[in-house]
Design an enzyme around this catalytic site. Structure first.
Site, PDB file in Angstrom:
ATOM      1  N   LYS A  13     -19.161  -2.324  -0.188  1.00 42.32           N
ATOM      2  CA  LYS A  13     -20.311  -3.240  -0.327  1.00 42.32           C
ATOM      3  C   LYS A  13     -21.411  -2.896   0.669  1.00 42.32           C
ATOM      4  CE  LYS A  13     -18.075  -7.036   0.709  1.00 42.32           C
ATOM      5  NZ  LYS A  13     -16.708  -6.563   0.993  1.00 42.32           N
ATOM      6  N   ARG A  88     -18.252 -15.757  -0.503  1.00 39.82           N
ATOM      7  CA  ARG A  88     -16.883 -15.248  -0.494  1.00 39.82           C
ATOM      8  C   ARG A  88     -15.898 -16.310  -0.962  1.00 39.82           C
ATOM      9  NH1 ARG A  88     -17.609 -11.131   3.861  1.00 39.82           N
ATOM     10  NH2 ARG A  88     -15.735  -9.937   4.113  1.00 39.82           N
ATOM     11  N   ARG A 123     -12.863   4.064   8.863  1.00 37.79           N
ATOM     12  CA  ARG A 123     -14.218   3.508   8.972  1.00 37.79           C
ATOM     13  C   ARG A 123     -14.696   3.464  10.415  1.00 37.79           C
ATOM     14  NH1 ARG A 123     -16.218  -1.872   5.971  1.00 37.79           N
ATOM     15  NH2 ARG A 123     -14.804  -3.041   7.298  1.00 37.79           N
ATOM     16  N   ARG A 156     -13.928  -1.176  14.104  1.00 40.20           N
ATOM     17  CA  ARG A 156     -13.920  -2.637  14.154  1.00 40.20           C
ATOM     18  C   ARG A 156     -12.507  -3.139  14.416  1.00 40.20           C
ATOM     19  NH1 ARG A 156     -17.038  -4.812   8.922  1.00 40.20           N
ATOM     20  NH2 ARG A 156     -15.374  -6.330   9.068  1.00 40.20           N
ATOM     21  N   ARG A 167      -6.899  -9.712   5.525  1.00 39.05           N
ATOM     22  CA  ARG A 167      -8.219  -9.771   4.872  1.00 39.05           C
ATOM     23  C   ARG A 167      -8.080  -9.541   3.369  1.00 39.05           C
ATOM     24  NH1 ARG A 167     -11.515  -5.475   7.854  1.00 39.05           N
ATOM     25  NH2 ARG A 167     -13.329  -6.261   6.744  1.00 39.05           N
TER      26      ARG A 167
HETATM   27  P1  AMP Z   1     -17.446  -8.298   6.687  1.00 40.39           P
HETATM   28  O1  AMP Z   1     -18.245  -7.543   7.686  1.00 40.39           O
HETATM   29  O2  AMP Z   1     -18.253  -8.700   5.488  1.00 40.39           O
HETATM   30  O3  AMP Z   1     -16.162  -7.609   6.314  1.00 40.39           O
HETATM   31  O4  AMP Z   1     -17.027  -9.675   7.396  1.00 40.39           O
HETATM   32  C1  AMP Z   1     -16.241  -9.682   8.571  1.00 40.39           C
HETATM   33  C2  AMP Z   1     -15.646 -11.065   8.798  1.00 40.39           C
HETATM   34  O5  AMP Z   1     -16.705 -12.024   8.969  1.00 40.39           O
HETATM   35  C3  AMP Z   1     -14.800 -11.616   7.671  1.00 40.39           C
HETATM   36  O6  AMP Z   1     -13.460 -11.134   7.711  1.00 40.39           O
HETATM   37  C4  AMP Z   1     -14.893 -13.118   7.956  1.00 40.39           C
HETATM   38  O7  AMP Z   1     -14.072 -13.496   9.043  1.00 40.39           O
HETATM   39  C5  AMP Z   1     -16.353 -13.261   8.385  1.00 40.39           C
HETATM   40  N1  AMP Z   1     -17.240 -13.500   7.211  1.00 40.39           N
HETATM   41  C6  AMP Z   1     -18.233 -12.694   6.762  1.00 40.39           C
HETATM   42  N2  AMP Z   1     -18.825 -13.215   5.669  1.00 40.39           N
HETATM   43  C7  AMP Z   1     -18.188 -14.381   5.419  1.00 40.39           C
HETATM   44  C8  AMP Z   1     -18.313 -15.391   4.426  1.00 40.39           C
HETATM   45  N3  AMP Z   1     -19.220 -15.298   3.444  1.00 40.39           N
HETATM   46  N4  AMP Z   1     -17.470 -16.442   4.481  1.00 40.39           N
HETATM   47  C9  AMP Z   1     -16.556 -16.575   5.466  1.00 40.39           C
HETATM   48  N5  AMP Z   1     -16.363 -15.669   6.429  1.00 40.39           N
HETATM   49  C10 AMP Z   1     -17.177 -14.566   6.417  1.00 40.39           C
END
Ligand code: AMP
Length: 210
Positions: A13, A88, A123, A156, A167
């Site tokens: 994404k 999400r 990554r 990360r 996740r």
């Molecule tokens: P990402 O970088 O999109 O993989 O997001 C990293 C982390 O941020 C996720 O595992 C969640 O803990 C939090 N997070 C990001 N976007 C959301 C969302 N829309 N709803 C809830 N938690 C989020």
């Protein structure tokens, strides 16, 4: 053009959102990136979000909905935006509809879990600008240095294998139902995420032009 990218963690994404951002000159808005910045800066929201993020769980809906509500008021979103990682959950998707935000297309990047685990292991991300790389399929020009801003790249914490499994479970349980939600609205475009980045990019492009 107002777009949403959905898909499992590591489905691509962020990478595809960056490519579309450069091509269409609309900002990619990543809730994950905004939250990581808040955690680094130690803001109240960052402190609240940190423990959820570290476990691979979702941050409460109310917190992320407020982030998006505020971010979409910025001038750069006037001509369109790409939401990367939001919504999400179903309540987040409904909240977005209730804000009166018009969405043109929802690009769903499909993958399988084995591919995800392999991808996240390689990554590397830039803490400063959020750009994402992969040691094999998308290496930076200079090892561990961001092409965009010259910062050092990091792994990360939530890309560690155990957190990745959480996740993925969270994705299947809470995010996958969004596919039927947007299918019912006639907005869902499913793209099979490919081994080769360029092939996925071409399929995303085709979906956007369709
Ligand atoms: P990402 O970088 O999109 O993989 O997001 C990293 C982390 O941020 C996720 O595992 C969640 O803990 C939090 N997070 C990001 N976007 C959301 C969302 N829309 N709803 C809830 N938690 C989020």
């Amino acid at each position: 053009m107002n777009l949403i990218f959905i898909g499992a963690p590591g489905a691509g994404k962020g990478t595809q959102a960056e490519i579309v951002e450069d091509k269409y000159h609309i900002p990619a808005v990543s809730t994950g990136q905004i939250i990581r910045e808040a955690v680094r800066e130690g803001t109240a929201m960052g402190k609240e979000a940190k423990s959820y993020m570290e476990k691979g769980a979702l941050v409460p809906d109310e917190v992320v909905v407020n982030i998006i509500k505020e971010r979409l008021t910025h001038e750069d979103c006037k001509n369109g935006f790409i939401l990367d990682g939001f919504p999400r959950t179903l309540p987040q998707a409904r909240a977005l509809d209730e804000m009166g935000v018009r969405i043109d297309k929802v690009i769903n990047l499909e993958t399988d879990d084995a591919m995800i685990e392999a991808r996240l292991e390689g990554r590397r991300v830039c803490e400063k600008c959020g750009a994402s790389y992969h040691v094999e399929s998308r290496p930076p020009k200079q090892r561990d240095i961001c092409d965009r801003c010259g910062e050092k790249l990091i792994v990360r914490h939530d890309d560690e294998p155990e957190v990745v499994r959480n996740r993925l479970a969270t994705y299947h349980e809470q995010t996958e139902p969004l596919k039927s939600y947007y299918e019912a609205q006639g907005k869902l475009c499913t793209v099979q995420s490919q081994q080769e980045l360029e092939q996925t990019t071409a399929l995303v492009q085709k979906a956007l032009e369709a």
